[in-house]
Design a protein around this motif. Sequence first.
Motif, mmCIF file in Angstrom:
data_model
loop_
_atom_site.group_PDB
_atom_site.id
_atom_site.type_symbol
_atom_site.label_atom_id
_atom_site.label_comp_id
_atom_site.label_asym_id
_atom_site.label_seq_id
_atom_site.Cartn_x
_atom_site.Cartn_y
_atom_site.Cartn_z
ATOM 1 N N MET A 1 1.011 -0.963 0.063
ATOM 2 C CA MET A 1 -0.091 -0.140 -0.007
ATOM 3 C C MET A 1 0.777 1.364 0.149
ATOM 4 N N ILE A 2 2.060 1.201 0.556
ATOM 5 C CA ILE A 2 2.818 2.489 0.760
ATOM 6 C C ILE A 2 3.364 2.683 -0.824
ATOM 7 N N THR A 3 3.716 1.676 -1.472
ATOM 8 C CA THR A 3 4.106 1.996 -2.790
ATOM 9 C C THR A 3 3.396 2.596 -3.819
ATOM 10 N N LEU A 4 1.792 2.433 -3.555
ATOM 11 C CA LEU A 4 0.671 2.888 -4.460
ATOM 12 C C LEU A 4 0.555 4.293 -4.032
ATOM 13 N N ASN A 5 0.883 4.710 -2.732
ATOM 14 C CA ASN A 5 0.660 5.959 -2.361
ATOM 15 C C ASN A 5 1.795 6.666 -2.903
ATOM 16 N N ALA A 6 2.947 6.060 -2.921
ATOM 17 C CA ALA A 6 4.094 6.850 -3.504
ATOM 18 C C ALA A 6 4.216 6.940 -4.666
ATOM 19 N N GLU A 7 3.680 6.084 -5.500
ATOM 20 C CA GLU A 7 3.392 6.233 -6.984
ATOM 21 C C GLU A 7 2.405 7.328 -7.310
ATOM 22 N N LYS A 8 1.472 7.423 -6.710
ATOM 23 C CA LYS A 8 0.489 8.487 -6.697
ATOM 24 C C LYS A 8 1.092 10.025 -6.722
ATOM 25 N N LYS A 9 2.018 9.966 -5.539
ATOM 26 C CA LYS A 9 2.555 11.154 -5.246
ATOM 27 C C LYS A 9 3.582 11.514 -6.509
ATOM 28 N N TYR A 10 4.145 10.523 -7.061
ATOM 29 C CA TYR A 10 5.433 10.769 -8.081
ATOM 30 C C TYR A 10 4.499 11.128 -9.515
ATOM 31 N N ILE A 11 3.297 10.633 -9.431
ATOM 32 C CA ILE A 11 2.568 10.807 -10.583
ATOM 33 C C ILE A 11 2.034 12.416 -10.582
ATOM 34 N N ASN A 12 1.543 12.738 -9.262
ATOM 35 C CA ASN A 12 1.093 14.118 -9.173
ATOM 36 C C ASN A 12 2.169 15.174 -9.381
ATOM 37 N N LEU A 13 3.499 14.553 -8.786
ATOM 38 C CA LEU A 13 4.556 15.610 -8.796
ATOM 39 C C LEU A 13 5.109 15.797 -10.202
ATOM 40 N N LEU A 14 4.889 14.680 -11.332
ATOM 41 C CA LEU A 14 5.290 14.696 -12.751
ATOM 42 C C LEU A 14 4.260 15.609 -13.424
ATOM 43 N N LEU A 15 3.005 15.378 -13.060
ATOM 44 C CA LEU A 15 2.071 16.260 -13.432
ATOM 45 C C LEU A 15 2.436 17.724 -13.366
ATOM 46 N N PHE A 96 -8.117 19.519 -13.922
ATOM 47 C CA PHE A 96 -7.876 18.243 -14.523
ATOM 48 C C PHE A 96 -7.342 17.604 -13.432
ATOM 49 N N ILE A 97 -6.371 17.926 -12.532
ATOM 50 C CA ILE A 97 -5.690 17.176 -11.545
ATOM 51 C C ILE A 97 -6.626 17.089 -10.476
ATOM 52 N N ASN A 98 -7.370 18.169 -10.027
ATOM 53 C CA ASN A 98 -8.277 17.980 -9.015
ATOM 54 C C ASN A 98 -9.475 17.208 -9.228
ATOM 55 N N LEU A 99 -9.796 16.983 -10.578
ATOM 56 C CA LEU A 99 -10.964 16.145 -11.025
ATOM 57 C C LEU A 99 -10.301 14.751 -11.012
ATOM 58 N N VAL A 100 -9.093 14.369 -11.255
ATOM 59 C CA VAL A 100 -8.732 12.955 -11.215
ATOM 60 C C VAL A 100 -8.617 12.525 -9.851
ATOM 61 N N ASN A 101 -8.090 13.347 -8.922
ATOM 62 C CA ASN A 101 -8.015 13.151 -7.336
ATOM 63 C C ASN A 101 -9.479 12.820 -6.928
ATOM 64 N N LEU A 102 -10.312 13.841 -7.252
ATOM 65 C CA LEU A 102 -11.564 13.364 -6.755
ATOM 66 C C LEU A 102 -12.409 12.177 -6.961
ATOM 67 N N LEU A 103 -12.093 11.981 -8.434
ATOM 68 C CA LEU A 103 -12.627 10.717 -8.997
ATOM 69 C C LEU A 103 -12.182 9.281 -8.486
ATOM 70 N N GLU A 104 -10.812 9.456 -7.839
ATOM 71 C CA GLU A 104 -10.145 8.585 -7.332
ATOM 72 C C GLU A 104 -10.508 8.241 -5.929
ATOM 73 N N HIS A 105 -11.123 9.171 -5.372
ATOM 74 C CA HIS A 105 -11.470 8.938 -3.999
ATOM 75 C C HIS A 105 -12.972 8.593 -4.152
ATOM 76 N N GLY A 106 -13.593 8.594 -5.336
ATOM 77 C CA GLY A 106 -15.032 8.371 -5.264
ATOM 78 C C GLY A 106 -15.860 9.412 -5.070
ATOM 79 N N SER A 107 -15.609 10.742 -4.925
ATOM 80 C CA SER A 107 -16.331 11.801 -4.617
ATOM 81 C C SER A 107 -16.888 12.335 -5.810
ATOM 82 N N ILE A 108 -18.198 11.829 -6.385
ATOM 83 C CA ILE A 108 -18.786 12.018 -7.690
ATOM 84 C C ILE A 108 -19.614 13.479 -7.609
ATOM 85 N N LYS A 109 -20.173 13.690 -6.476
ATOM 86 C CA LYS A 109 -20.936 14.928 -6.232
ATOM 87 C C LYS A 109 -19.959 16.126 -6.274
ATOM 88 N N PRO A 110 -18.922 16.137 -5.409
ATOM 89 C CA PRO A 110 -18.165 17.203 -5.485
ATOM 90 C C PRO A 110 -17.427 17.482 -6.923
#
Length: 145
Positions: A1-15, A96-110
Motif C-alpha cells: 500500500m505504501i508503494t501505491l501512495n508513493a506512485e500517486k505522489k510521483y505521478i502528481n509531482l510529474l503532472l 483536471f488534476i483535482n478532478l482526477v483526484n476526486l474521482l479516485e476517492h469516489g467523490s462524484i458529487k463534489p
Amino acid sequence: MITLNAEKKYINLLLYLLLIAFVLVTYTLDLYPGAHQIDYSDEQSFTITKKGMLHSEQHKVIKTEESTLKVALIDYEVNFLKALWLAGIIVFSMFFINLVNLLEHGSIKPALIISAIYIVIFIGALFVYIDRFLFVNEVIRKLIV
C-alpha cells in the motif's frame, strides 16, 4: 500500500512539473492564440508582428503621438491576453488534476459541482479573451490604415 501512495505522489509531482514546464515554454515562446509582438527598436517607427501558426505578418507604424498611444494600448492588451491565456492553462490543468483526484476517492458529487463551476469560469474567460483579441485586431487595423 505504501508503494501505491508513493506512485500517486510521483505521478502528481510529474503532472505539476509538466504543467510548470508547459507554462514556461508557452510564456517564453509567445505560444498563445493571436500572438502579437511590438518592436520598439527603431526610433521613427514601431514594428507590430502578428504571429500565426503557419505565417506571420509585420506592419510598420510611423511614430506619432496618436500611434504611440495606440501601440501602448495594444501592448497593454497583449500582456493581458498573455496573462489570461497562462492563467487559463493553469486553471484548466489544476481542474483536471483535482478532478482526477476526486474521482479516485469516489467523490462524484463534489467532482460534478466543481466541474460545473470550472466550465462556467472557462466560458466567461473565453468570451473575455475573444473580446480582447478582437479589440486588439481592430486597433491594429485602424493603426495601419
